[in-house]
Motif scaffolding. Structure first.
Motif, mmCIF file in Angstrom:
data_model
loop_
_atom_site.group_PDB
_atom_site.id
_atom_site.type_symbol
_atom_site.label_atom_id
_atom_site.label_comp_id
_atom_site.label_asym_id
_atom_site.label_seq_id
_atom_site.Cartn_x
_atom_site.Cartn_y
_atom_site.Cartn_z
ATOM 1 N N THR A 6 0.829 -1.207 0.000
ATOM 2 C CA THR A 6 0.000 0.000 0.000
ATOM 3 C C THR A 6 0.863 1.256 0.000
ATOM 4 N N ASP A 7 2.038 1.204 0.685
ATOM 5 C CA ASP A 7 2.948 2.338 0.655
ATOM 6 C C ASP A 7 3.481 2.567 -0.743
ATOM 7 N N LEU A 8 3.832 1.495 -1.429
ATOM 8 C CA LEU A 8 4.396 1.612 -2.764
ATOM 9 C C LEU A 8 3.352 2.068 -3.780
ATOM 10 N N ARG A 12 3.575 7.400 -7.486
ATOM 11 C CA ARG A 12 3.871 6.951 -8.846
ATOM 12 C C ARG A 12 5.375 6.938 -9.028
ATOM 13 N N SER A 13 5.872 5.873 -9.550
ATOM 14 C CA SER A 13 7.310 5.718 -9.716
ATOM 15 C C SER A 13 7.781 6.465 -10.956
ATOM 16 N N LEU A 14 8.936 7.090 -10.826
ATOM 17 C CA LEU A 14 9.575 7.748 -11.956
ATOM 18 C C LEU A 14 10.694 6.893 -12.550
ATOM 19 N N LEU A 15 10.902 5.730 -11.931
ATOM 20 C CA LEU A 15 11.983 4.856 -12.395
ATOM 21 C C LEU A 15 11.575 4.122 -13.679
ATOM 22 N N PRO A 16 12.542 3.813 -14.522
ATOM 23 C CA PRO A 16 12.230 3.042 -15.741
ATOM 24 C C PRO A 16 11.897 1.596 -15.384
ATOM 25 N N THR A 30 12.761 7.201 0.125
ATOM 26 C CA THR A 30 12.624 8.651 0.004
ATOM 27 C C THR A 30 11.163 9.077 -0.083
ATOM 28 N N ALA A 31 10.298 8.216 -0.550
ATOM 29 C CA ALA A 31 8.869 8.541 -0.583
ATOM 30 C C ALA A 31 8.327 8.653 0.836
ATOM 31 N N ARG A 32 8.827 7.802 1.751
ATOM 32 C CA ARG A 32 8.387 7.880 3.149
ATOM 33 C C ARG A 32 8.982 9.101 3.838
ATOM 34 N N ILE A 33 10.210 9.460 3.502
ATOM 35 C CA ILE A 33 10.849 10.615 4.109
ATOM 36 C C ILE A 33 10.102 11.897 3.745
ATOM 37 N N GLU A 34 9.524 11.904 2.566
ATOM 38 C CA GLU A 34 8.806 13.081 2.101
ATOM 39 C C GLU A 34 7.621 13.426 2.999
ATOM 40 N N ARG A 35 7.075 12.448 3.693
ATOM 41 C CA ARG A 35 5.928 12.688 4.561
ATOM 42 C C ARG A 35 6.306 13.191 5.943
#
Length: 192
Positions: A6-8, A12-16, A30-35
């Motif tokens: 659910t976290d993932l 939306r991923s920007l990775l290829p 880093t997505a969790r750090i953003e919060r």
């Protein structure tokens, strides 16, 4: 700790599509750090910065002298005036701003303003200081102010220091009244 699905799915991923597992793990971390809340605006404002962070803000603004025994209002005033003092460091205006940031009044007369004129590149400094709590300043506090003046004055200039006395007094007007009765006496003249 691995990120839950659910976290993932929350970002939306920007990775290829051919990203490695390490790249995907870094992206999830880093997505969790953003919060995490980071109140940067509050930390860079001397009025809203937490008291325990004031020494770090003072260091970031290049305040040369910091004393943890100062009152909170003095610390915040010094930080609030730091940028203006740094911009004009080496000028007479910076000396005035420095003394005023300590809560003092200043009278400054440069050598050409004195009668008779003083030695070139000297100035006379008369300072009236009170602690922010209204108490008279301690000798250590006066020494701190003078050390700061020495750091911000023009490098070629020398000064004489006079400490003024600032007193606060009240005057009142008191009136007293007294009731008096006046009686007019009449006298008759007796002729014999």
């Amino acid at each position: 700790m691995a990120a839950s699905p659910t976290d993932l799915a929350a970002f939306r991923s920007l990775l290829p599509p051919n990203a490695t597992a390490a790249e995907k793990a870094i992206e999830a971390a880093t997505a969790r750090i953003e919060r995490v809340e980071t109140p940067l605006r509050a930390c860079w404002n001397p009025d809203t910065c937490p008291v325990e962070d004031l020494p770090w803000l003072a260091w970031a603004l290049s305040i040369d002298l910091w004393d943890p025994t100062w009152s909170e209002s003095l610390k915040r005033t010094r930080i609030r005036n730091a940028i203006a003092i740094q911009r004009r460091k080496g000028t007479v205006a910076s000396v005035r701003d420095t003394v005023q940031s300590f809560g003092g009044g200043v009278a400054l007369r440069e050598w050409f303003e004195q009668d008779p004129p003083g030695d070139p590149y000297t100035f006379a400094l008369t300072v009236t200081l009170n602690d922010h709590d209204g108490a008279p300043p301690t000798p250590a506090f006066v020494d701190q102010v003078m050390a700061e003046v020495s750091r911000t004055k023009p490098a070629r200039a020398h000064f004489t220091f006079t400490q003024g006395l600032q007193a606060l007094a009240r005057m009142g007007l008191t009136a007293r009244g007294r009731v008096a009765t006046y009686v007019r006496l009449q006298a008759q003249a007796a002729y014999a």
